[in-house]
Scaffold this active site. Structure first.
Site, PDB file in Angstrom:
ATOM      1  CE1 TYR A   1      -2.407   3.239   2.571  1.00  0.00           C
ATOM      2  CE2 TYR A   1      -3.734   2.493   0.719  1.00  0.00           C
ATOM      3  CZ  TYR A   1      -3.493   3.417   1.724  1.00  0.00           C
ATOM      4  OH  TYR A   1      -4.309   4.513   1.884  1.00  0.00           O
TER       5      TYR A   1
ATOM      6  CG  ASP B   1       5.837   3.588   0.802  1.00  0.00           C
ATOM      7  OD1 ASP B   1       4.649   3.399   0.468  1.00  0.00           O
ATOM      8  OD2 ASP B   1       6.149   4.279   1.789  1.00  0.00           O
TER       9      ASP B   1
ATOM     10  CE  LYS C   1       2.266   4.655   8.252  1.00  0.00           C
ATOM     11  NZ  LYS C   1       0.887   4.536   8.735  1.00  0.00           N
TER      12      LYS C   1
HETATM   13  P1  KE4 Z   1      -0.769   8.221   4.722  1.00  0.00           P
HETATM   14  O1  KE4 Z   1      -1.319   8.947   3.517  1.00  0.00           O
HETATM   15  O2  KE4 Z   1      -1.818   7.390   5.423  1.00  0.00           O
HETATM   16  O3  KE4 Z   1       0.000   9.137   5.687  1.00  0.00           O
HETATM   17  O4  KE4 Z   1       0.356   7.225   4.196  1.00  0.00           O
HETATM   18  C1  KE4 Z   1       0.039   6.276   3.200  1.00  0.00           C
HETATM   19  C2  KE4 Z   1       1.005   5.118   3.311  1.00  0.00           C
HETATM   20  C3  KE4 Z   1       2.011   5.006   2.370  1.00  0.00           C
HETATM   21  N1  KE4 Z   1       2.915   4.007   2.442  1.00  0.00           N
HETATM   22  C4  KE4 Z   1       2.867   3.090   3.440  1.00  0.00           C
HETATM   23  C5  KE4 Z   1       3.897   1.998   3.477  1.00  0.00           C
HETATM   24  C6  KE4 Z   1       1.860   3.170   4.434  1.00  0.00           C
HETATM   25  O5  KE4 Z   1       1.823   2.240   5.427  1.00  0.00           O
HETATM   26  C7  KE4 Z   1       0.910   4.198   4.369  1.00  0.00           C
HETATM   27  C8  KE4 Z   1      -0.225   4.323   5.367  1.00  0.00           C
HETATM   28  N2  KE4 Z   1      -0.364   3.248   6.286  1.00  0.00           N
HETATM   29  C9  KE4 Z   1      -1.720   3.000   6.773  1.00  0.00           C
HETATM   30  C10 KE4 Z   1      -1.643   1.842   7.765  1.00  0.00           C
HETATM   31  N3  KE4 Z   1      -1.362   0.631   7.129  1.00  0.00           N
HETATM   32  C11 KE4 Z   1      -2.327   4.207   7.371  1.00  0.00           C
HETATM   33  C12 KE4 Z   1      -3.555   3.948   8.227  1.00  0.00           C
HETATM   34  C13 KE4 Z   1      -4.816   4.304   7.519  1.00  0.00           C
HETATM   35  O6  KE4 Z   1      -4.876   4.217   6.290  1.00  0.00           O
HETATM   36  O7  KE4 Z   1      -5.778   4.670   8.237  1.00  0.00           O
END
Ligand code: KE4
Length: 432
Positions: free
Chosen positions: A149, A244, A272
């Site tokens: 993701y 990533d 994060k």
């Molecule tokens: P954000 O846009 O949520 O800050 O980041 C996206 C993203 C990009 N790359 C990786 C490897 C990530 O894990 C994420 C976001 N992680 C999720 C949890 N698996 C965020 C939680 C959510 O979507 O509510």
């Protein structure tokens, strides 16, 4: 099903009202507990390793607001630094010395990063890095891996992980074919599949983007040689390698998975932890590539709140705390105890399970075989995981509400917290 053994009256009332106001009652899908059943608890406050819900129940937290709370929630030194920063304003929309400070810390820490741009989320960072990959190489196709993701931008919503996997949305409606026609996918840990894609698309692939340790299909580490193989293949085909590290950055090691595994990509995304709980993302890498980003170069990307002083302050203080000697050794020790304990208890209670941890990131699946990729992960018993999640919640342990997420520890977790968690796990696993 609602919690039967803990009082969650106020959570239920607030969540019921929320569902009339916001889609699914949440600001992000995975928070709705859809895949584990029951209703989510509504947080009132967090501190250190703990959450308190609006009914006053306390939980040991292994989500850590999805990774940022590696120093523990609301760390007093972060809060104090934010109080001081607040006195000077909340957003400038202009250059600020704090951006230099955090940029230097990121550049010093992350092997691939010679220059960095701050944005406001991991999604933004991944969107921008994809545009930059394409601009630098003049190629349009990109390889991602099933179950990984990279935020919710159109071009990544192809066999994505996290909430997309959780909700069983292979591809989201509203994503035009034109947005994903250049997104190629391969199974994680499958170098032959990647080589085949490059052979089938000669001189068309801008690069490969991946989670160097997968957290969004559950916890799936790279097989030996996988990351090194991707580095060789991308070099061979004149393509870029992008890690990533939104989740793994400053979590797997202070320098991220690229430091841990000794493989240096061309570009890296972060998020994060570098925001210390405030909205931050970043992308960075080789100077010759980053200098293509506007206004130094022609690749456009912008953001009103990018580099804002509060987020910079929280990030700076968080990274300072992580620099303390012994931090990652402690994280690894307590997380190994937790992960090994969970697997041992599962086995003793007659459940097939596999999993593991690296530093403060862990996960497990209710399945016999090892999990090397998303297809393996999908074979796990997600119904049993849902029952386990609920049982742990009712015993005051808050785990990620999806099989397709990773767990996170913090330096605030104590040995006692781990013991309590394992005791709860033994009770639940023996009744699953
Ligand atoms: P954000 O846009 O949520 O800050 O980041 C996206 C993203 C990009 N790359 C990786 C490897 C990530 O894990 C994420 C976001 N992680 C999720 C949890 N698996 C965020 C939680 C959510 O979507 O509510």
């Amino acid at each position: 099903m609602v919690n039967t053994t803990i009082k969650t009256t106020k959570s239920q009332e607030i969540f019921a009202a929320a569902q009339n106001l916001m889609p699914g009652g949440v600001s992000s899908p995975v928070r709705a507990f859809k895949s584990v059943g029951g209703q989510p608890i509504v947080f009132d406050r967090v501190q250190g390793a703990y959450i308190w819900d609006v009914d006053g129940n306390r939980y040991i937290d292994y989500v850590g607001t999805w990774g940022p709370a590696i120093c523990g929630h609301a760390h007093p030194e972060v809060i104090s630094a934010l109080h001081a920063a607040l006195e000077k304003g909340t957003s400038f929309g202009a250059p600020c010395a704090l951006e230099n400070v955090l940029a230097e810390m990121v550049i010093d820490a992350v092997p691939s990063i010679e220059m960095v741009r701050f944005v406001n989320s991991g999604t933004e960072a991944c969107m921008a890095v994809l545009r930059l990959m394409r601009a630098f190489t003049g190629r349009e196709k990109v390889i991602k891996f099933e179950g990984c993701y990279h935020g919710h931008a159109d071009m990544f919503l192809v066999k994505a992980g996290s909430g997309v996997a959780t909700l069983g949305l292979p591809d989201s409606p509203g994503v035009p074919k034109s947005a994903t026609s250049n997104t190629l996918t391969a199974p994680y840990n499958d170098l032959e599949a990647v080589k085949a894609l490059f052979a089938e698309n000669p001189n068309e692939i801008a690069g490969v983007i991946l989670e160097p340790v997968v957290g969004n299909a559950g916890f799936i580490p790279p097989d030996a040689g996988f990351l090194e193989g991707l580095r060789e293949i991308t070099h061979e085909y004149g393509a870029l390698l992008v890690f990533d590290e939104v989740m793994t950055g400053f979590r797997i090691a202070y320098g991220g998975a690229q430091e841990k595994f000794g493989v240096t990509p061309d570009l890296t995304t972060l998020g994060k932890i570098i925001g210390g709980g405030l909205p931050v993302g970043a992308y960075g890498g080789r100077r010759d590539i980053m200098e293509m980003v506007a206004p130094a170069g022609p690749v456009y990307q912008a953001g009103t709140l990018s580099g804002n002083p509060l987020a910079m302050t929280a990030g700076i203080k968080t990274l300072e705390l992580l620099q303390k000697p012994g931090t990652y050794e402690y994280l690894d020790k307590i997380t190994k105890k937790l992960s090994d304990g969970l697997l041992q208890i599962a086995s003793e209670c007659g459940h097939e399970a596999c999993g593991g941890q690296i530093s403060g990131m862990f996960g497990f699946f209710f399945t016999g075989g090892k999990v090397h990729n998303y297809e393996d992960a999908k074979k796990s018993d997600t119904v049993k995981f849902g029952r386990f999640h609920r049982g742990m919640l009712e015993r005051g342990v808050y785990l990620a509400p999806s099989q397709f997420e990773a767990g996170f520890t913090a330096i605030a977790h104590t040995e006692e917290d781990i013991e309590q968690t394992l005791a709860a796990a033994r009770e639940v696993m023996s009744s699953l």
